[in-house]
Design a protein around this motif. Structure first.
Motif, short mmCIF file in Angstrom:
data_model
loop_
_atom_site.label_atom_id
_atom_site.label_comp_id
_atom_site.label_asym_id
_atom_site.label_seq_id
_atom_site.Cartn_x
_atom_site.Cartn_y
_atom_site.Cartn_z
N THR A 196 19.67 -18.70 -44.13
CA THR A 196 19.34 -19.29 -43.00
C THR A 196 20.72 -19.07 -42.16
N VAL A 247 17.02 -20.45 -48.96
CA VAL A 247 15.40 -21.19 -49.23
C VAL A 247 14.90 -21.10 -50.50
N TYR A 289 2.89 -21.31 -48.59
CA TYR A 289 4.28 -21.43 -48.08
C TYR A 289 4.11 -22.27 -46.68
N GLU A 340 6.98 -23.24 -41.50
CA GLU A 340 7.43 -21.81 -40.69
C GLU A 340 7.86 -22.82 -39.12
N VAL A 362 9.90 -23.00 -45.09
CA VAL A 362 10.32 -21.63 -44.79
C VAL A 362 11.80 -21.86 -43.74
N ASN A 363 11.68 -22.86 -43.05
CA ASN A 363 12.46 -23.26 -41.74
C ASN A 363 13.07 -24.37 -42.17
N ASN A 412 13.31 -22.05 -35.39
CA ASN A 412 14.55 -22.03 -36.33
C ASN A 412 15.70 -22.39 -35.34
N LEU A 451 9.21 -18.41 -35.96
CA LEU A 451 9.23 -17.56 -37.36
C LEU A 451 7.94 -17.09 -37.42
N GLU A 489 15.02 -12.51 -38.28
CA GLU A 489 15.50 -13.63 -38.73
C GLU A 489 15.55 -13.76 -40.42
N GLU A 539 14.62 -15.96 -42.36
CA GLU A 539 13.42 -16.87 -43.00
C GLU A 539 12.39 -15.88 -43.05
N ASN A 580 12.83 -13.39 -45.84
CA ASN A 580 12.47 -13.91 -47.32
C ASN A 580 11.20 -13.92 -47.61
#
Length: 801
Positions: A280, A406, A425, A428, A471-472, A489, A511, A545, A547, A550
């Motif tokens: 990130t 992450v 996940y 976000e 995630v963030n 983010n 995100l 981004e 994130e 990923n």
């Protein structure tokens, strides 16, 4: 857009997601406001205001359309009843006053800044307890270790206590020997009215062990002989021993990943930590200050170095040299920028904001940059003042400012790609504090029940499970320590006109709007590509981004992933693709009728698991494809996984509304409810996530081809016939009407309409229908192979006289 006005509120609500982000104040220019030489009004700088989450009541269509034009930060929740529209929003007092002029009023206040501070204090108290009790190796005391036999079974019963048992992360494991085979099981933690009582275990054994050893995950151990319990037990078996409840406070990213690392260390045969390749941007900001009091006399100063790398040490002073006809000059003394303002013959400052900014950039550009305020001409005269630059970040020093790696927790007995993969996940959106707890609780349950619960062992042995707690992480840290309503983010793509510190809470990228399928860049609705302070800003380009990259990387790296859950809050929704539509409300391609039926069928499994915990029902009106129950979300990650990777992907919105019996209406719970409620949400949706894992297991073990039947079957008819298909399970039907062999390139049965079942084939002339069905596990009816010359497909002839 005229057509849109006729649509229901839920269908039209998507436009609200593309409006600008929350500002910290609202300024109303008046006719008497002074203007500079360029005609721009010279206004007082906006003041920082408190904010609240409120429920807005929108009385009519005109008010709704006005709300769509305003810069209001909206949550995920929207309702319509009795002709009144209700939405939850994050607002300041100025915004409330402005909305009132349009007939939009606050029906209820859900959370204030004061309550956020209370949540932080609650979290800090829990963290301090956790830190205190786990500061050193704990001591373990076995209170009792008994066996007893009732009419049907022999049981082992244990009570043990850890000196660190007040922390939910403290786990005790019992080990014993039966017929030379070592067995183990995790004890359940018992807390009543906030007091830790003990850990306990009760489960059937084939042979009574002579002794048991209790081991804590903190290192403490104790051993005891197993003795007979003399009291009689009631007939019947006790409930299955299944341990849960491993969370006791909201956790920031550092805590989440520390817990993950501890699990990997404790269960090396079942867990590994995957480090994502795209770091990130980091929980970091450049140091800034706005010097001045009005819009045309102010200068925004920004450090070249990150705040924690020296930017916070910089100070700036605008000084009057107290001499007539002095030139404007800038000097640098170490970390101090000194601006000697130009004066007239009387010694009064005459330097404008624009002149000062240009001179600073020329003379001190190695240290800082300067601009006038938000694109103003800067023609106002600067007054003497001073300021120290700051990045404004309030997290403690132990929270790293560096780019964050992450991580995914990978759980499975066979983590080599040979088993079907499942992905969960969370976070976000930074302000959704409950969602990471769902993943951590799920990980703990899978690992701590593995040794003694057959169903859990079955899941872990036969699946490859990936859990991303946050995630963030940068945005999450900002939400915990700086601005709890942070959604995005922390990457700032705003230019100089929006990069002053007054906009700091509106920077970042959403995100869940940054992905490449159905994106705002392709004309889909529900995100902004132009307004960098919008709460749904999609970023400068698709998948810009790290994130978002990923998630894409994980799906690419592990093609065995077949199911995914994107965990959000709040509102109690359960959704799937398509997640976006364009200005004409044309959605991304709908799933086939069979795929849609599968989504609905397995949803029943997951939603029942959620209900089992405390009775929470995810309403049918909040279950289904995203556009059918909420709004368009251009560029969301679940659409990417479904359309690009063929992964069955769902969205949880944890935090279902709670029915108020007194007021006879549903009450929202918010992004950050008191932890007592957040705990319950995490527990029930961990049930739901494990429900999805069970679905994945069942799907992997499904080797039974579907069977179908055309209704009516073949025969002679006097007029047109509507042919439907009965299927033994949800399955996609591929068919031809020209007598040719059906293949994967053939037409497939579609939905008849929004929230409807499969279409009927209208046959108005003599036709041979050839078809085959494929279920979600890939089994093909009659084991037909469409890629060869095989002819064992299904067929009927409809003869129209």
């Amino acid at each position: 857009m005229v057509k849109k006005k006729k649509q229901k509120w839920k269908r039209n609500f998507m436009a609200l997601t593309a409006i600008t982000g929350l500002g910290l104040s609202v300024i109303y220019p008046s006719l008497s406001t002074p203007a500079d030489a360029a005609g721009q009004p010279d206004l007082p700088l906006p003041k920082v205001e408190s904010y609240s989450i409120v429920q807005l009541e929108i009385p009519n269509q005109n008010a709704k359309e006005k709300l769509q034009e305003l810069g209001i930060d909206l949550t995920h929740r929207a309702e319509a009843h009795d002709g009144i529209f209700e939405v939850d929003a994050v607002v300041t007092p100025s915004e409330v006053a402005m909305l009132k002029t349009y007939g939009i009023k606050v029906k209820d206040t859900l959370m204030t800044e004061k309550e956020w501070n209370a949540r932080i204090a609650e979290r800090q108290s829990a963290m301090q307890l956790d830190s205190r009790v786990q500061a050193a190796e704990d001591s373990v005391k076995i209170l009792r270790a008994n066996h007893y036999t009732n009419q049907s079974e022999t049981f082992l019963y244990i009570e043990a206590k850890s000196s660190a048992g007040a922390a939910a992360s403290t786990s005790l494991t019992a080990t014993w020997t039966e017929d030379g085979v070592e067995k183990s099981a995790t004890l359940s933690r018992l807390v009543d009215a906030g007091e830790y009582l003990y850990h306990y275990l009760e489960l059937p054994v084939n042979k009574i062990p002579s002794s048991v050893k209790i081991t804590s995950n903190l290192g403490g151990t104790a051993t005891s002989a197993v003795t007979k319990w003399l009291g009689a037990d009631k007939p019947g078996n006790p409930k299955k021993h299944y341990v849960q409840d491993f969370i006791d406070h909201y956790m920031d990213p550092e805590e989440l990943y520390d817990r993950a690392q501890k699990l990997a260390k404790e269960f090396p045969d079942l867990v590994e930590i995957i480090n994502m390749p795209n770091k990130t941007n980091g929980y970091r900001r450049l140091a800034q200050a706005t010097l001045g009091t009005t819009t045309n006399t102010s200068v925004v100063i920004t450090s070249k170095a990150w705040g924690h790398q020296g930017g916070n040490d910089i100070s700036v002073e605008f000084k009057n040299p107290k001499a007539g006809n002095s030139p404007l000059n800038v000097s640098v003394e170490g970390k101090k920028v000194i601006v000697s303002l130009g004066t007239n013959g009387s010694g009064n400052p005459v330097s404008t904001a624009q002149q000062v900014a240009e001179t600073i950039n020329s003379k001190a550009g190695q240290l800082v940059s300067a601009t006038s305020y938000r694109g103003n001409s800067g023609s106002g005269i600067v007054e003497p003042t001073s300021a120290k630059l700051t990045d404004g970040l309030k997290a403690p020093e132990n929270v790293s400012r560096d780019p964050f790696t992450v991580k995914a927790i990978r759980i499975g007995k066979h983590r080599d790609g040979s088993k079907p993969g499942v992905l969960g996940y969370a976070q976000e959106h930074a302000r959704e504090w409950v969602t990471p707890l769902v993943t951590i609780e799920t990980a703990e349950r899978l690992l701590r029940n593995y040794a003694h619960d057959g169903e859990t062992k079955k899941l872990v042995d036969n699946l490859d499970i990936f859990l991303i707690p946050t995630v963030n992480p940068d945005g999450a840290n900002y939400s915990f320590y700086d601005y709890n309503m942070q959604r995005k983010n922390m990457t700032n793509y705003c230019g100089p006109d929006k990069s002053d510190p007054g906009n700091r809470n509106s920077w970042g990228v959403d995100l869940n709007r940054n992905h490449s399928v159905g994106s705002a860049f392709d004309g889909y609705i529900g995100a902004s590509t132009t307004n960098c302070t919008s709460t749904t800003y999609a970023g400068p380009s698709e998948t810009s981004e790290p994130e978002a990259k990923n998630i894409v990387w994980l799906a690419d790296q592990f093609p065995n992933i077949k199911f995914a859950m994107n965990i959000h809050s709040y509102g109690g929704y359960f959704m799937w693709s398509p997640g976006a539509y364009d200005a004409n409300r044309t959605t991304l391609p709908r799933p086939t009728a069979g795929q849609e039926a599968f989504y609905w069928a397995v949803s029943d499994t997951m939603l029942n698991e959620i209900q089992d915990y405390r009775g929470t029902v995810i309403l049918p009106s909040r279950t289904g494809p995203v556009p059918d129950v909420l709004y368009s979300a251009a560029g969301n990650s679940a659409d990417y996984l479904w359309y690009k990777k063929g992964i069955y992907a769902w969205d949880f919105e944890v935090g279902a509304d709670i029915w108020d019996k007194v007021e006879q209406q549903w009450k929202p719970v918010g992004f950050q409810p008191p932890f007592s409620e957040g705990h319950e949400e995490a527990m029930e949706f961990a049930n739901g996530l494990i429900g999805m894992i069970k679905v994945a297991y069942k799907n992997a073990k499904d080797h039974q081809p579907p069977s179908t039947k055309a209704v009516p079957g073949g025969g002679k008819f006097t007029g047109p016939v509507n042919v439907t298909f009965d299927t033994s399970e949800p399955a996609t039907i591929y068919y031809t009407l020209d007598g040719s062999r059906p293949t994967f390139e053939s037409k497939h049965l579609q939905l008849n309409g929004t929230r409807e079942g499969a279409e009927a084939l209208k046959i108005d002339k003599t036709t041979t229908i050839n078809w085959f069905a494929v279920d979600a596990a890939g089994n093909i009816e009659k084991n037909y192979n469409p890629l060869t010359s095989s002819k064992n497909f299904s067929s009927v002839m409809i003869t129209i006289k």
